[in-house]
Design an enzyme around this catalytic site. Structure first.
Site, PDB file in Angstrom:
ATOM      1  N   GLY B  14      23.767  33.119  41.323  1.00  0.00           N
ATOM      2  CA  GLY B  14      24.636  34.279  41.214  1.00  0.00           C
ATOM      3  C   GLY B  14      23.898  35.455  40.619  1.00  0.00           C
ATOM      4  O   GLY B  14      23.274  35.338  39.561  1.00  0.00           O
ATOM      5  N   GLY B  17      26.817  40.548  37.313  1.00  0.00           N
ATOM      6  CA  GLY B  17      26.490  40.935  35.948  1.00  0.00           C
ATOM      7  C   GLY B  17      26.126  39.740  35.075  1.00  0.00           C
ATOM      8  O   GLY B  17      25.168  39.796  34.298  1.00  0.00           O
ATOM      9  N   ALA B  18      26.871  38.656  35.202  1.00  0.00           N
ATOM     10  CA  ALA B  18      26.634  37.499  34.340  1.00  0.00           C
ATOM     11  C   ALA B  18      25.293  36.847  34.676  1.00  0.00           C
ATOM     12  O   ALA B  18      24.479  36.555  33.793  1.00  0.00           O
ATOM     13  CB  ALA B  18      27.768  36.490  34.500  1.00  0.00           C
ATOM     14  N   PHE B 120      42.570  51.744  27.443  1.00  0.00           N
ATOM     15  CA  PHE B 120      42.937  50.781  28.479  1.00  0.00           C
ATOM     16  C   PHE B 120      44.153  50.015  27.981  1.00  0.00           C
ATOM     17  O   PHE B 120      44.497  50.098  26.790  1.00  0.00           O
ATOM     18  CB  PHE B 120      41.768  49.804  28.699  1.00  0.00           C
ATOM     19  N   ASP B 223      32.668  29.725  45.245  1.00  0.00           N
ATOM     20  CA  ASP B 223      31.697  28.678  45.584  1.00  0.00           C
ATOM     21  C   ASP B 223      31.318  27.817  44.374  1.00  0.00           C
ATOM     22  O   ASP B 223      31.143  26.606  44.499  1.00  0.00           O
ATOM     23  CB  ASP B 223      30.431  29.302  46.180  1.00  0.00           C
ATOM     24  N   GLN B 242      45.224  36.651  37.520  1.00  0.00           N
ATOM     25  CA  GLN B 242      45.733  37.976  37.178  1.00  0.00           C
ATOM     26  C   GLN B 242      46.043  38.789  38.427  1.00  0.00           C
ATOM     27  O   GLN B 242      45.214  38.889  39.331  1.00  0.00           O
ATOM     28  CB  GLN B 242      44.692  38.727  36.351  1.00  0.00           C
ATOM     29  N   HIS B 244      46.621  42.468  39.452  1.00  0.00           N
ATOM     30  CA  HIS B 244      46.403  43.804  38.893  1.00  0.00           C
ATOM     31  C   HIS B 244      47.525  44.718  39.364  1.00  0.00           C
ATOM     32  O   HIS B 244      47.854  44.723  40.550  1.00  0.00           O
ATOM     33  CB  HIS B 244      45.049  44.348  39.353  1.00  0.00           C
ATOM     34  N   LEU B 254      41.279  48.311  44.768  1.00  0.00           N
ATOM     35  CA  LEU B 254      41.784  48.590  43.424  1.00  0.00           C
ATOM     36  C   LEU B 254      41.673  50.057  43.056  1.00  0.00           C
ATOM     37  O   LEU B 254      40.710  50.716  43.403  1.00  0.00           O
ATOM     38  CB  LEU B 254      40.969  47.785  42.413  1.00  0.00           C
ATOM     39  N   THR B 256      41.551  51.763  39.291  1.00  0.00           N
ATOM     40  CA  THR B 256      41.376  51.248  37.932  1.00  0.00           C
ATOM     41  C   THR B 256      42.539  51.567  37.003  1.00  0.00           C
ATOM     42  O   THR B 256      43.209  52.588  37.138  1.00  0.00           O
ATOM     43  CB  THR B 256      40.073  51.807  37.303  1.00  0.00           C
ATOM     44  N   GLU B 257      42.720  50.657  36.021  1.00  0.00           N
ATOM     45  CA  GLU B 257      43.653  50.878  34.929  1.00  0.00           C
ATOM     46  C   GLU B 257      43.282  52.142  34.156  1.00  0.00           C
ATOM     47  O   GLU B 257      44.115  52.749  33.492  1.00  0.00           O
ATOM     48  CB  GLU B 257      43.554  49.660  34.007  1.00  0.00           C
ATOM     49  N   ARG B 288      48.479  43.651  31.483  1.00  0.00           N
ATOM     50  CA  ARG B 288      48.572  43.710  32.939  1.00  0.00           C
ATOM     51  C   ARG B 288      49.671  42.819  33.503  1.00  0.00           C
ATOM     52  O   ARG B 288      50.343  43.180  34.463  1.00  0.00           O
ATOM     53  CB  ARG B 288      47.242  43.268  33.558  1.00  0.00           C
ATOM     54  N   HIS B 355      43.620  39.702  41.452  1.00  0.00           N
ATOM     55  CA  HIS B 355      42.478  40.456  40.927  1.00  0.00           C
ATOM     56  C   HIS B 355      41.452  39.604  40.197  1.00  0.00           C
ATOM     57  O   HIS B 355      40.250  39.787  40.356  1.00  0.00           O
ATOM     58  CB  HIS B 355      43.028  41.517  39.967  1.00  0.00           C
ATOM     59  N   ARG B 402      43.869  38.356  31.067  1.00  0.00           N
ATOM     60  CA  ARG B 402      42.690  39.099  30.632  1.00  0.00           C
ATOM     61  C   ARG B 402      43.044  40.560  30.380  1.00  0.00           C
ATOM     62  O   ARG B 402      43.809  41.159  31.129  1.00  0.00           O
ATOM     63  CB  ARG B 402      41.617  39.036  31.720  1.00  0.00           C
TER      64      ARG B 402
HETATM   65  C1  FAD Z   1      37.842  46.024  42.074  1.00  0.00           C
HETATM   66  C2  FAD Z   1      37.551  45.413  40.745  1.00  0.00           C
HETATM   67  C3  FAD Z   1      37.361  46.211  39.631  1.00  0.00           C
HETATM   68  C4  FAD Z   1      37.067  45.652  38.400  1.00  0.00           C
HETATM   69  N1  FAD Z   1      36.906  46.468  37.319  1.00  0.00           N
HETATM   70  C5  FAD Z   1      36.596  45.919  36.120  1.00  0.00           C
HETATM   71  C6  FAD Z   1      36.374  46.740  34.981  1.00  0.00           C
HETATM   72  O1  FAD Z   1      36.464  47.962  35.043  1.00  0.00           O
HETATM   73  N2  FAD Z   1      36.068  46.150  33.823  1.00  0.00           N
HETATM   74  C7  FAD Z   1      35.930  44.800  33.707  1.00  0.00           C
HETATM   75  O2  FAD Z   1      35.623  44.337  32.624  1.00  0.00           O
HETATM   76  N3  FAD Z   1      36.129  44.010  34.765  1.00  0.00           N
HETATM   77  C8  FAD Z   1      36.458  44.529  35.972  1.00  0.00           C
HETATM   78  N4  FAD Z   1      36.659  43.713  37.035  1.00  0.00           N
HETATM   79  C9  FAD Z   1      36.349  42.294  36.932  1.00  0.00           C
HETATM   80  C10 FAD Z   1      34.857  42.095  37.014  1.00  0.00           C
HETATM   81  O3  FAD Z   1      34.286  43.053  37.843  1.00  0.00           O
HETATM   82  C11 FAD Z   1      34.478  40.729  37.547  1.00  0.00           C
HETATM   83  O4  FAD Z   1      35.181  39.753  36.882  1.00  0.00           O
HETATM   84  C12 FAD Z   1      33.000  40.490  37.321  1.00  0.00           C
HETATM   85  O5  FAD Z   1      32.255  41.515  37.917  1.00  0.00           O
HETATM   86  C13 FAD Z   1      32.500  39.152  37.818  1.00  0.00           C
HETATM   87  O6  FAD Z   1      31.104  39.097  37.585  1.00  0.00           O
HETATM   88  P1  FAD Z   1      30.243  37.800  37.791  1.00  0.00           P
HETATM   89  O7  FAD Z   1      28.863  38.139  37.350  1.00  0.00           O
HETATM   90  O8  FAD Z   1      30.910  36.657  37.153  1.00  0.00           O
HETATM   91  O9  FAD Z   1      30.281  37.536  39.327  1.00  0.00           O
HETATM   92  P2  FAD Z   1      30.031  38.481  40.615  1.00  0.00           P
HETATM   93  O10 FAD Z   1      29.666  39.858  40.268  1.00  0.00           O
HETATM   94  O11 FAD Z   1      31.194  38.263  41.491  1.00  0.00           O
HETATM   95  O12 FAD Z   1      28.756  37.842  41.244  1.00  0.00           O
HETATM   96  C14 FAD Z   1      28.760  36.580  41.828  1.00  0.00           C
HETATM   97  C15 FAD Z   1      27.366  36.301  42.295  1.00  0.00           C
HETATM   98  O13 FAD Z   1      27.274  34.956  42.726  1.00  0.00           O
HETATM   99  C16 FAD Z   1      26.631  34.900  43.964  1.00  0.00           C
HETATM  100  N5  FAD Z   1      27.121  33.716  44.648  1.00  0.00           N
HETATM  101  C17 FAD Z   1      28.405  33.311  44.782  1.00  0.00           C
HETATM  102  N6  FAD Z   1      28.440  32.165  45.484  1.00  0.00           N
HETATM  103  C18 FAD Z   1      27.164  31.842  45.781  1.00  0.00           C
HETATM  104  C19 FAD Z   1      26.554  30.781  46.480  1.00  0.00           C
HETATM  105  N7  FAD Z   1      27.257  29.803  47.025  1.00  0.00           N
HETATM  106  N8  FAD Z   1      25.209  30.780  46.605  1.00  0.00           N
HETATM  107  C20 FAD Z   1      24.457  31.774  46.077  1.00  0.00           C
HETATM  108  N9  FAD Z   1      24.996  32.790  45.401  1.00  0.00           N
HETATM  109  C21 FAD Z   1      26.335  32.825  45.251  1.00  0.00           C
HETATM  110  C22 FAD Z   1      26.954  36.202  44.648  1.00  0.00           C
HETATM  111  O14 FAD Z   1      25.979  36.514  45.603  1.00  0.00           O
HETATM  112  C23 FAD Z   1      26.922  37.153  43.467  1.00  0.00           C
HETATM  113  O15 FAD Z   1      25.589  37.559  43.240  1.00  0.00           O
HETATM  114  C24 FAD Z   1      36.971  44.267  38.280  1.00  0.00           C
HETATM  115  C25 FAD Z   1      37.165  43.464  39.382  1.00  0.00           C
HETATM  116  C26 FAD Z   1      37.499  44.021  40.598  1.00  0.00           C
HETATM  117  C27 FAD Z   1      37.836  43.118  41.736  1.00  0.00           C
END
Ligand code: FAD
Ligand code: SF4
Ligand code: SF4
Ligand code: FES
Lengths: 238, 591
Positions: B14, B17-18, B120, B223, B242, B244, B254, B256-257, B288, B355, B402
């Site tokens: 993945g 951000g995480a 927020f 996944d 959640q 939204h 979306l 944003t809030e 929310r 969301h 959340r």
């Molecule tokens: C429209 C929207 C706006 C948001 N706004 C905010 C906000 O303002 N503030 C806030 O705090 N949160 C917000 N959120 C929530 C937040 O954005 C998400 O919870 C967060 O970005 C998830 O990050 P992540 O790193 O966990 O996963 P993701 O960013 O979803 O990344 C997942 C990664 O895993 C990889 N991956 C997945 N499955 C596989 C696989 N089988 N094999 C290889 N790679 C795989 C993908 O390629 C990707 O790189 C928002 C969410 C949405 C939907």
């Protein structure tokens, strides 16, 4: 409506060809990506990239009736006159100038390489303070219109100079990012960055044709950024 | 069984951000790390995050305190967030956000040159006593984009080894259930490779695509959850989804809030600012879950807007063109594109939309995955070699609901924490689990099954049916009989998906194969959600039942644990023991 799509599967096709599909959109002004998804329901071998479906991830840059754009935020009405009404076919091709992997999927390696060459990260060697580095709203404003790039490659693949020299001319996207860091008051590598651009190709191959500006789906202006770098290079030379 | 094996100290699955915060930590440590992502990292869903990252950096209010943020988060979670984890996130948060700024994240700024923070929902000063706080650090309304690109840039700088457009198909475990790595497919060539590692970090994000209407990217197919469940790893609080309040009606995208943080508000067809009735103090900035339910009540009571009365309006025009264009430029774009409405002049039609997945793989604050030692009734124990961070994990800082801006913080705080922990563990010597050929065969079975498929229903039609089943039976309001019916439908879909057909079996950039593999994962997440939602006989946070309208602290002040082996729901204690502050005791939750 009629959709004509560039198809190529390296395992089975000796050459690319255009394939016609008939898609029922119910007369709605769908996004081009929605139409592609409908095509894929008919023919699951159809290959294209997509992720966010809202114009922020840069996955689905493609050539839509002759113009580069993002499928997910290009409505049929904007694809070309007559497409929505069914008078004209929607014509989809991969981004020009990059090798095709399959169907609408291009190999972006060259594009990413050029991005990496501009050292697209903040460089500042003074010890970091305990809180954030301060930046005035005015200084921060200088990177508006630069940091928003989504690396979709619509611009570079519409640039004739990039087609001819994709290895030596950095192309509008990478140059825009170069300027994003040159313009950031927190970055200290100005001289080194400019030094790397000061050759006949990296930047000076830009002919100011502005194709890049007219296709950028985020409304960014690489030509202007290139102009600013030129000025900085000139000043540096003096 | 002969596929190519590549070996690393650690792999991160993945590039959101995480994942990229974790990989950055490890790249800096010098251990051999790979990051696998099914899309080029900056195309991950994090790029879509708009409003910001919530954290007590004391810019907007010099007296701000991370303990106030902690109070809000515990309350927001409806008291099933783990207080040790929330304490860790809120207290380490400021340092983590400052690090992002030092990396170059282009935050918006205040006149003093500090990071701009906006109000927020669910935010307060002084433990709910001091009025609305402004705690969400923002880069205009493109915070996720700014954050994700910054992290990618830093990973480039630090030499992280990327496997972009590689799809992780299965977690490989040994007979004891210890993680040994993943089987992944190179999307470009179709080659299947075993990525073997001492530490496997899942950072695969959410699964919003189990619903038909969602703010989530098309790639959010759960996944990581699917791979975990098939390997016998349980999931926690997976019924907590959640919705939204402000997804654009029809499109699902979306807004944003932060729109409401900047002063926007919701109106019904009579033009009434109805949140004043439901949440007299916080109004449009209540939690929310509260806002989404209030909107649905308006719609169900016949006060919705539009020809079918099936949405309400978000009003922004009173903020003025200048504020809208400087603070919410992306929203103006999105609204024009997807709602055909220019917020400067007219309101945006919005409706509660799926969301965020609060549940996920249970972990401790180091990102170590947990299971219950005695099946669904045991005590938590660590699963050697397996880690989870970000939306796929349930650490749990969000509990039953959340707060806005807390996900981005969760990503970077726990991505970093897992990186730090693994770095240290590797230094002290971590074991490599050694799968035998049976273990490998098990991990390859699903790939083979699709490659051998013939006849059967199509992936696209089954996916649609699954999504509408979830939408109808497990939405904002839930009801026992509808859910029992939903559980049955999902079980039926399981057998049909097991027979479904993959038409295109080619190797090069075969997106049909990826979508088929994703469908299996959607099904796993949907099934766990359905069983857990039906099993939690109370209403709490985002889980709201007509037949059990009240919160039941006596029986359900706990995590639910779905065990994939028995398909039963167990319980796990919530942590009420923060280290440096007093426990926040459960109270009635009003805004
Ligand atoms: C429209 C929207 C706006 C948001 N706004 C905010 C906000 O303002 N503030 C806030 O705090 N949160 C917000 N959120 C929530 C937040 O954005 C998400 O919870 C967060 O970005 C998830 O990050 P992540 O790193 O966990 O996963 P993701 O960013 O979803 O990344 C997942 C990664 O895993 C990889 N991956 C997945 N499955 C596989 C696989 N089988 N094999 C290889 N790679 C795989 C993908 O390629 C990707 O790189 C928002 C969410 C949405 C939907
Ligand atoms: S202005 Fe320069 S960079 Fe842009 S398309 Fe023309 S030649 Fe290329
Ligand atoms: S400058 Fe515009 S067109 Fe070019 S890559 Fe960036 S977003 Fe795409
Ligand atoms: S799918 Fe993300 S830009 Fe189009």
């Amino acid at each position: 409506m009629k959709v004509s799509i560039y198809r190529y599967n390296p395992e089975t096709d000796r050459e690319p060809y255009m394939k016609e599909y008939e898609v029922d959109t119910g007369g709605k002004d769908l996004m081009v990506l929605d139409v592609l998804n409908l095509v894929k329901e008919q023919d699951d071998s159809m290959g294209y990239r997509r992720s966010c479906r809202e114009g922020v991830c840069g996955s689905d840059g493609m050539n839509i009736n002759g113009k580069n754009g993002l499928a997910c935020i290009t409505p049929l009405s904007a694809a070309a006159p007559g497409v929505l009404e069914g008078k004209k076919a929607l014509i989809l091709r991969p981004l020009p100038g990059l090798p095709v992997i399959r169907d609408l999927v291009v190999d972006m390696t060259m594009f990413y390489n050029q991005y990496e060459k501009v050292q697209p990260y903040l460089q500042n060697n003074t010890p970091a303070p305990a809180i954030e580095r301060l930046q005035s709203p005015e200084d921060r404003e200088k990177i508006d219109g630069l940091y928003e790039c989504i690396l979709c490659a619509c611009c570079s693949t519409s640039c004739p100079s990039f087609w001819w020299n994709p290895d030596k001319f950095l192309g509008p996207a990478a140059l825009l990012q170069s300027y994003r860091f040159l313009a950031d008051s927190r970055d200290q590598a100005t001289d080194e960055r400019l030094g790397k651009l000061d050759d006949p190709f990296s930047l000076f191959r830009c002919r100011g044709i502005m194709n890049c500006v007219s296709v950028c789906p985020k409304g960014l202006n690489p030509t202007r950024a290139i102009g600013h770098i030129r000025e900085m290079l000139l000043e540096r030379a003096v | 069984m002969s596929i190519r094996t590549v070996t690393f100290d650690a792999i991160v699955v993945g590039g959101g951000g995480a994942g990229m915060r974790a990989s950055l930590q490890m790249a800096q440590s010098g251990f051999k790390t790979a990051l696998i992502s099914k899309v080029f990292p900056t195309r991950s869903h994090t790029v879509s995050a708009q409003g910001g990252i919530t954290c007590a950096i004391a810019s907007s209010d010099p007296n701000d305190d991370w303990r106030w943020h902690m109070y809000d988060t515990v309350k927001g979670s409806d008291y099933i967030g783990d207080q040790d984890a929330i304490e860790y996130m809120c207290s380490v948060g400021p340092q983590t956000v400052f690090e992002l700024e030092h990396m170059g994240l282009p935050f918006s700024r205040t006149e003093e040159g500090r990071i701009y923070q906006r109000p927020f929902g669910g935010q307060s000063k002084n433990y709910g006593e001091g009025g609305q706080a402004a705690r969400t650090c923002a880069a205009a309304d493109r915070t996720g984009h700014a954050l994700l690109h910054t992290l990618y840039q830093q990973n480039l700088k630090n030499g992280t080894q990327f496997y972009s457009e590689w799809y992780a198909a299965e977690l490989v475990t040994d007979a004891r259930g210890h993680a040994a790595g993943v089987i992944a497919i190179c999307i470009e060539t179709g080659e299947t490779v075993f990525f073997k590692a001492k530490a496997t970090v899942f950072a695969t994000g959410g699964a919003g695509r189990i619903y038909s209407s969602t703010t989530n990217a098309l790639i959010n197919t759960g996944d990581g959850i699917g791979m975990a469940l098939r390997a016998g790893v349980p999931v926690q609080d997976i019924e907590m989804w959640q919705f939204h309040p402000t997804g654009i009606a029809g499109a699902g995208t979306l807004v944003t809030e932060g729109c409401r943080g900047e002063g926007g508000y919701l109106i019904n067809k009579d033009g009434e600012r109805f949140m004043e009735r439901y949440a007299p103090n916080a109004k449009d900035l209540a939690g929310r879950d509260v806002v989404a339910r209030s909107m649905m009540m308006e719609i169900l009571d016949g006060r919705g807007c539009g020809p079918n009365g099936d949405y309400v309006y978000l009003k922004l025009d009173h903020l003025g063109e200048e504020v809208l264009h400087s603070r919410l430029p992306g929203i103006c774009e999105l609204s024009k594109t997807f709602a055909h409405a220019d917020p400067v002049k007219e309101p945006i039609p919005v409706v509660p939309t799926c969301h965020y997945m609060m549940g996920g793989i249970p972990t401790n604050i180091h990102g170590q995955a947990l299971r219950l030692d005695g099946g669904h009734q045991g005590q938590a124990e660590q699963i050697p070699g397996l880690f989870a961070v970000g939306e796929v994990a349930c650490v749990s800082v969000h509990g039953a609901n959340r707060l806005g801006g807390n996900s981005l913080l969760d990503l970077v705080v726990f991505g970093r924490a897992a990186g730090l922990y693994i770095e240290d563990a590797l230094r002290q010597g971590m074991d490599q689990a050694e799968p035998n050929s049976d273990d490998m065969d098990r991990a390859m079975a699903r790939l083979r099954r699709w490659d051998d498929s013939k006849g059967g229903e199509s992936v696209a039609s089954l996916r649609k049916e699954l999504q509408s089943t979830m939408q109808n039976a497990f939405g904002v309001f839930r009801k026992g009989d509808l859910m029992i019916d939903g559980v049955k439908k999902v079980a039926d879909l399981r057998s049909r998906i097991g027979e479904a057909n993959l038409g295109d079996k080619s190797q090069a950039f075969n997106t049909a194969r990826i979508e088929a593999l994703e469908l299996d994962n959607l099904l796993e997440v949907a099934e766990a959600t359905a069983i857990a939602a039906e099993g939690r006989t109370e209403s709490r946070g985002a889980h709201s039942r007509y037949d059990y309208p009240d919160r039941d602290d006596e029986n359900w002040l706990c995590h639910s644990i779905f065990d994939p082996k028995t398909k039963q729901l167990g319980k796990r204690d919530v942590n009420f023991k923060p280290k440096t502050v007093d426990t926040f005791q459960p109270k009635v939750r009003t805004y």
